[in-house]
Design a protein around this motif. Structure first.
Motif, short mmCIF file in Angstrom:
data_model
loop_
_atom_site.label_atom_id
_atom_site.label_comp_id
_atom_site.label_asym_id
_atom_site.label_seq_id
_atom_site.Cartn_x
_atom_site.Cartn_y
_atom_site.Cartn_z
N GLU A 97 -4.41 12.07 4.34
CA GLU A 97 -5.32 10.94 4.60
C GLU A 97 -6.53 11.38 5.40
O GLU A 97 -7.65 10.96 5.12
N VAL A 152 3.20 4.13 -1.62
CA VAL A 152 3.47 4.82 -2.88
C VAL A 152 4.92 5.31 -2.90
O VAL A 152 5.39 5.91 -1.93
N SER A 182 0.82 -1.20 0.00
CA SER A 182 0.00 0.00 0.00
C SER A 182 0.86 1.26 0.00
O SER A 182 0.40 2.33 0.31
N PHE A 197 9.91 11.82 -3.77
CA PHE A 197 10.11 12.29 -2.40
C PHE A 197 10.67 11.21 -1.48
O PHE A 197 11.23 11.52 -0.44
N ASN A 198 10.49 9.95 -1.83
CA ASN A 198 10.96 8.89 -0.92
C ASN A 198 11.69 7.76 -1.64
O ASN A 198 11.94 6.72 -1.06
N ILE A 235 -0.95 8.90 -4.17
CA ILE A 235 -1.33 8.48 -2.81
C ILE A 235 -2.86 8.52 -2.66
O ILE A 235 -3.48 7.57 -2.17
N ILE A 238 1.41 13.46 4.73
CA ILE A 238 0.54 12.41 4.21
C ILE A 238 -0.55 12.05 5.23
O ILE A 238 -1.66 11.71 4.88
N ARG A 239 -0.19 12.18 6.49
CA ARG A 239 -1.19 11.87 7.52
C ARG A 239 -2.35 12.84 7.41
O ARG A 239 -3.52 12.45 7.48
N LYS A 295 7.73 7.71 7.79
CA LYS A 295 8.88 7.03 8.40
C LYS A 295 8.46 5.75 9.11
O LYS A 295 9.09 4.70 8.95
N LYS A 334 -5.34 5.30 -1.92
CA LYS A 334 -6.25 5.21 -0.78
C LYS A 334 -7.69 5.00 -1.25
O LYS A 334 -8.45 4.26 -0.62
N GLY A 386 10.19 15.03 8.01
CA GLY A 386 9.14 15.66 8.83
C GLY A 386 8.04 14.70 9.22
O GLY A 386 7.96 13.57 8.72
N THR A 387 7.19 15.17 10.09
CA THR A 387 6.15 14.29 10.60
C THR A 387 5.08 14.00 9.54
O THR A 387 4.80 14.82 8.69
N GLY A 388 4.58 12.77 9.58
CA GLY A 388 3.52 12.37 8.65
C GLY A 388 4.00 12.06 7.24
O GLY A 388 3.21 11.96 6.32
N LEU A 389 5.31 11.88 7.07
CA LEU A 389 5.82 11.63 5.72
C LEU A 389 6.09 10.16 5.44
O LEU A 389 6.52 9.80 4.35
#
Ligand code: ADP
Ligand code: MG
Length: 446
Positions: free
Chosen positions: A318, A123, A121, A127-128, A286, A314-315, A159, A290, A154-157
């Motif tokens: 979503e 993507v 799931s 960026f990653n 993404i 991303i969080r 990790k 989803k 950063g947060t929500g990316l």
């Protein structure tokens, strides 16, 4: 006048967009409004545990959200009811049933891995993709190709998702390998407990028996000196016997405050890769992924609207998407771009004010001064400088207007802001130290 049931459903849609899905599912499932009595709303919860959490962690959010939906609400109380799953249909998480909603409850006790985090799931985009490629190499040769692997961003990316997916893949591929996922905070608590219970040896044994350890959110090691010491020894033991170690952090190892140099150099001795914010095309991918897992068909115009108005995190993406999905399920029909715009408007606004506070906090932390000094009028030299950098970054990188910057930083005049901005801009041409500082600060926002 809407009834209590509708009021709560509307509030839940908002709440869901502002907290993580796991939190939402854990704490808001099986809640309802039981009654309203002269401005006090009674929220029914399934048990004492949930009651405490809502009261302690989410009360402000709940109250604020309910007040925004109804002028009559003054207070909220929580009461335990034998639950009637009132909103069951409305709240059904619109995803593949066996996959997401309860997955958090199926965390494997042996390894702490959550089976919902897989690469299926996941993507991959510009960026990653570097982190992804390295992850695949680690899966091929755990312990030898890139050790340690240090993923930051950063947060929500993604990790946690990525590091756990590595764990789950390795677990499937090498069933004999003992893997363990732990957050730095959990690790630290375990350690402190072992000292209190006078069982440090069993703690050491436990962590030294694994073939691979994933340690999440390592930035929280700041200021935990004992934990650092312990982690240093654990690291050496694992490393010397070629056992894979994976760290995640919201910052580059060199920027974690108070991290001892010996650990800093250990962390960076393997492979350090960054995950950045997803670009537009990746955001589209993404969103599509989803939607696919929720079997929902959404107008392409809405998809591109969402991808262009929601940035990075991303969080959050979503969360907004879930709100859209939920809303269209509630209405039992398609949803228009206009309605989507309405729905996520609050979300975007909230994000901006949060960003300013975050910028201040990050920069204050970087200069090791109090956040409050930035907002105050203190004229101490090092504070003036930090304050000017805050203004410069807000203007230059976040496009915040001069008056708004002034207003948010404790009511300063916009001419002061312009002056500060120009001062830093000018100094950057001659002051190498400042150039480096700003560079490092920018890395923290990447
Ligand atoms: P972090 O640990 O960096 O704060 P998470 O790993 O918790 O972020 O990711 C936030 C949310 O975004 C999770 O629900 C995760 O499943 C989702 N997510 C992150 N990266 C991706 C990706 N590349 N593809 C699909 N979903 C992703
Ligand atoms: Mg995480």
């Amino acid at each position: 006048m809407i009834n209590n049931k509708e009021l709560w459903e509307n509030a839940l849609v908002d709440i869901e967009t502002s907290i993580s899905r796991a939190n939402f599912n854990t704490w808001f499932k099986n809640t309802s409004i039981t009654k309203e009595d002269s401005g006090t709303l009674y929220v029914g919860v399934p048990n004492e545990f949930v009651k405490d959490w809502l009261q302690n962690k989410f009360h402000k959010l709940i109250l604020k959200t309910l007040m925004s939906h109804s002028d009559n609400i003054r207070c909220v109380e929580y009461i335990i009811v034998k639950h009637e799953p009132v909103q069951k249909t409305a709240l059904k998480t619109p995803t593949n049933n066996k996959e997401l909603p309860l997955a958090d409850l199926y965390i494997n006790k042996e390894d702490n891995l959550n089976p919902k985090y897989t690469f299926n799931s996941f993507v991959v985009g510009p960026f990653n993709e570097l982190a992804y490629a390295v992850a695949q190499a680690v899966i091929e040769n755990p312990g030898t190709s890139y050790n340690p692997l240090f993923i930051y961003g950063g947060t929500g990316l993604g990790k946690t998702h990525m590091t756990q997916a590595i764990g789950n893949t390795i677990k499937a591929k090498y069933p004999n390998k003992k893997i363990f996922y732990v957050s730095l905070e959990r690790f630290s608590i375990d350690y402190v407990n072992s000292l209190q219970n006078k069982t440090p040896n069993s703690f050491k044994e436990k962590y030294r028996k694994y073939d691979m350890i994933i340690m999440d959110d390592i930035q929280f090691i700041s200021g935990k000196d004992k934990t650092q010491e312990e982690l240093f020894h654990l690291f050496n033991t694992l490393y010397e016997s070629n056992r894979q170690i994976i760290f995640s952090s919201d910052k580059h190892p060199n920027l974690i405050h108070g991290l001892e140099e010996r650990l800093q150099s250990r962390f960076a001795s393997g492979m350090t890769v960054q995950i950045t914010e997803p670009d537009y095309e990746s955001r589209i991918a993404i969103i599509r992924a989803k939607l696919e897992s929720s079997n929902l068909v959404v107008d392409p115009e809405i998809i591109s609207y969402l991808a262009s108005s929601l940035e990075g995190n991303i969080r959050e993406l979503e969360g907004s998407l879930n709100a859209v999905i939920m809303q269209s399920q509630l209405k039992n029909k398609g949803i228009s771009v206009n309605e989507v715009r309405q729905l996520i408007k609050n979300n975007i606004k909230a994000k901006k004010t949060v960003a300013i506070k975050d910028v201040v906090k990050t920069i204050a932390d970087y200069y090791e001064i109090n956040e409050s000094d930035i907002y105050d009028k203190t004229r101490r030299k090092e504070i003036v400088r930090a304050r000017q950098v805050v203004m410069y970054i807000l203007r230059e990188d976040f496009n915040v207007s001069y008056p708004l910057i002034g207003q948010k930083l404790g009511g300063k005049d916009h001419t002061t802001v312009i002056h500060s901005y120009l001062k830093i801009k000018k100094d950057l041409q001659t002051d190498q130290l400042l150039v480096q500082e700003v560079e490092k600060i920018r890395m923290m926002f990447k």
